[in-house]
Design a protein around this motif. Sequence first.
Motif, PDB file in Angstrom:
ATOM      1  N   MET A   1      44.147  63.588  19.454  1.00  0.00           N
ATOM      2  CA  MET A   1      44.230  62.148  19.347  1.00  0.00           C
ATOM      3  C   MET A   1      44.421  61.703  17.902  1.00  0.00           C
ATOM      4  O   MET A   1      45.124  60.761  17.621  1.00  0.00           O
ATOM      5  CB  MET A   1      42.958  61.504  19.866  1.00  0.00           C
ATOM      6  N   LYS A   2      43.734  62.482  17.049  1.00  0.00           N
ATOM      7  CA  LYS A   2      43.805  62.079  15.654  1.00  0.00           C
ATOM      8  C   LYS A   2      45.181  62.375  15.074  1.00  0.00           C
ATOM      9  O   LYS A   2      45.582  61.816  14.085  1.00  0.00           O
ATOM     10  CB  LYS A   2      42.737  62.815  14.857  1.00  0.00           C
ATOM     11  N   SER A   3      45.866  63.306  15.704  1.00  0.00           N
ATOM     12  CA  SER A   3      47.117  63.740  15.102  1.00  0.00           C
ATOM     13  C   SER A   3      48.305  63.337  15.951  1.00  0.00           C
ATOM     14  O   SER A   3      49.132  64.144  16.304  1.00  0.00           O
ATOM     15  CB  SER A   3      47.097  65.243  14.923  1.00  0.00           C
ATOM     16  N   HIS A 411      39.907  69.572  12.279  1.00  0.00           N
ATOM     17  CA  HIS A 411      40.903  69.315  13.324  1.00  0.00           C
ATOM     18  C   HIS A 411      42.324  69.327  12.751  1.00  0.00           C
ATOM     19  O   HIS A 411      43.197  70.065  13.231  1.00  0.00           O
ATOM     20  CB  HIS A 411      40.612  67.956  13.976  1.00  0.00           C
ATOM     21  N   HIS A 415      45.852  71.898  13.177  1.00  0.00           N
ATOM     22  CA  HIS A 415      47.275  71.574  13.363  1.00  0.00           C
ATOM     23  C   HIS A 415      48.107  72.171  12.232  1.00  0.00           C
ATOM     24  O   HIS A 415      49.198  72.702  12.449  1.00  0.00           O
ATOM     25  CB  HIS A 415      47.475  70.057  13.371  1.00  0.00           C
ATOM     26  N   GLU A 439      46.657  71.088  20.760  1.00  0.00           N
ATOM     27  CA  GLU A 439      45.288  70.616  20.551  1.00  0.00           C
ATOM     28  C   GLU A 439      44.252  71.737  20.715  1.00  0.00           C
ATOM     29  O   GLU A 439      43.098  71.552  20.346  1.00  0.00           O
ATOM     30  CB  GLU A 439      44.984  69.430  21.463  1.00  0.00           C
ATOM     31  N   SER A 442      43.816  72.653  17.123  1.00  0.00           N
ATOM     32  CA  SER A 442      43.013  71.739  16.313  1.00  0.00           C
ATOM     33  C   SER A 442      41.571  71.621  16.814  1.00  0.00           C
ATOM     34  O   SER A 442      40.623  71.770  16.046  1.00  0.00           O
ATOM     35  CB  SER A 442      43.677  70.364  16.303  1.00  0.00           C
TER      36      SER A 442
HETATM   37 ZN    ZN Z   1      45.177  66.614  17.252  1.00  0.00          ZN
END
Ligand code: ZN
Length: 620
Positions: A1-3, A411, A415, A439, A442
């Motif tokens: 989600m963060k990436s 995380h 990636h 994911e 990560s």
């Molecule tokens: Zn990610």
Amino acid sequence: MKSRRREFLFQTGAWTGAAITLSLAERLHAAGGGRHSRRNSMEGRIGKGLKEEFPRIFVPVDADLGDPAEVESLFKKLEQEPVRTAAEMESWLLKWGELQDVVSEEEAIRYIRMTCQTDDPQREKAFLHFVEKVSPRIKPCRHRLVEKTLACPGVADLQKERYLVLLRDLRNEVEIFRDENVPLETEEDKLSQRYQKLTGAMTVNFDGKERTLQEMAKYLELPDREVRRSAWETIGARRLRDRTQLDAIFDQMLALRGRMAKNAGFDNYRDYALRLRGRFDYGVPECEAFHRAVEEAVVPLYRELQERRRGRMQLDRLRPYDLRTDPFGRPPLKPFTKVEELVDGCGRIFSKLDPVLGERFRFLVDHDLMDLSSRKGKAPGAYSHSLGTFRLPFIFANSVGLDYDVNTLLHECGHSFHTMECRREPLSFYRHAPTEFAEVASMGMEVLGFDYMDVFYGPEDLARSREQYLEGIVGLFCWIATVDAFQHWIYTHPGQTPAERSAAWVDLRRRFGGIEDWSGYEENRRSEWHRQLHIFEAPFYYIEYGIAQLGALQVWQRADRNQAEALAAYRQALALGGSRTLPELFSAAGLVFAFDRATVEPLVRHVKDVLDRDAATQGK
Ligand SMILES: [Zn+2]
């Protein structure tokens, strides 16, 4: 989600400064802002000392990638090149991949520059120029290359195993493409924008000031229960005000999506969406197995943890605003104060996990491929963005000294390691893995990092940090199952009314939800799903994170038994990029690609064991 940014397989880019063999640092300075401009110290710190390692075979180094016509002409040149045999096809694919790398890198650089300094209008202009002027020109060009590939007689002679994934994806794209769906997709985008606009404009007056709902989140973490309640109710009331409009937008989306599916020859949008997402390795039965596994193996633990929270908070009943505060009312964890300490600590974690990963991280630090500190003018969030021709990552974050910042860096490094491990892959198409595995890279790094968090914490804080994280995972599984099952319901119940839809949501919340008491807040609960933007903007895109989380927990469990072996397999699988099917990628890392109860249960047991130990360490 963060990436988020890594998730687009085919990125495109542009470039305004005419440049000849510029180093990456120079490119980061120059993109869109005139050549070699060094207007602030920030620019001097990125991508130090890197030169292109992979020689160009197609795109001239002085190509002006900010000029839509020039970019288009490069695509045209590829389109016109005669390709007959398998050998010609192979070298042509490398050229196409290179063009893709060059333009995606251009977009990446403009994006990085903009997010590092949002208050510089030049940077924003350069990025928008690319998105608005160059990208739209590339899309149809690319589609013609896909068609050209499949029509080429040499395709039949390509080595089956090597090209299976690529050809499968390209064929799928052509098979479900319909001209008449293009205007419908534009309509759908417009509706998404209306959703964004409506939700983005939601503000409340609270604590003496107008605040966004994102800003309001921090009040839900405070120890004072009255403040939390009032903040939560204020947010809820604001959301309810736009309920009718949001339902209306969604109804229009539903109608459009139904038409798109019919146009492409599918009975319902669910079946179409799964093909659109390229889900060849799992389908409806597997998703349903995941829902059941969560219900049977995860939900009981989720409720048990909530019950423990209730006890710790000494409450008669938990309310929806009691779920995000520290149950003992402790102040937030403080793993570090300066970003240098964060970098140093994570560096030590990676070295302890695997000396090669330690070196990779050092490389990123030495070459300034990170911008981690939070400052005014920087965009929020975090990402790892790959730079197409350098085949290296750039990490962006906003670290301020919180526990969350450590997880975020681990995380994004996961990636980044992915990008670095697969950089020897010649085919650009295979240097990105699907989300379900990207994911794992990560999230896997986040859980692997736990066991060495003593570089930041004493035993008690370490236990608290890990507990917080693992509780988050348990809750996330339940939420993912709810969101996914809800969408399965939506797209297989034509003619539904908003009221029926809300009722279906509440049923699923009873199936997968916690023990918190919603009485008095029934209306909030019925439209709770409105806040999950994926349901509006990216249908069915969510279970990927559940699948990846299962992979990450398996990596962790494996490392618990034999760390060196688990890490070697992890890196080996990362090196495959996206060149294999999901079951093959999982298996290369020594993981099972299955989401039934038999897979989920032992992982949840492992989580529970660690949680019980951590509760004991905290002495409470
Ligand atoms: Zn990610």
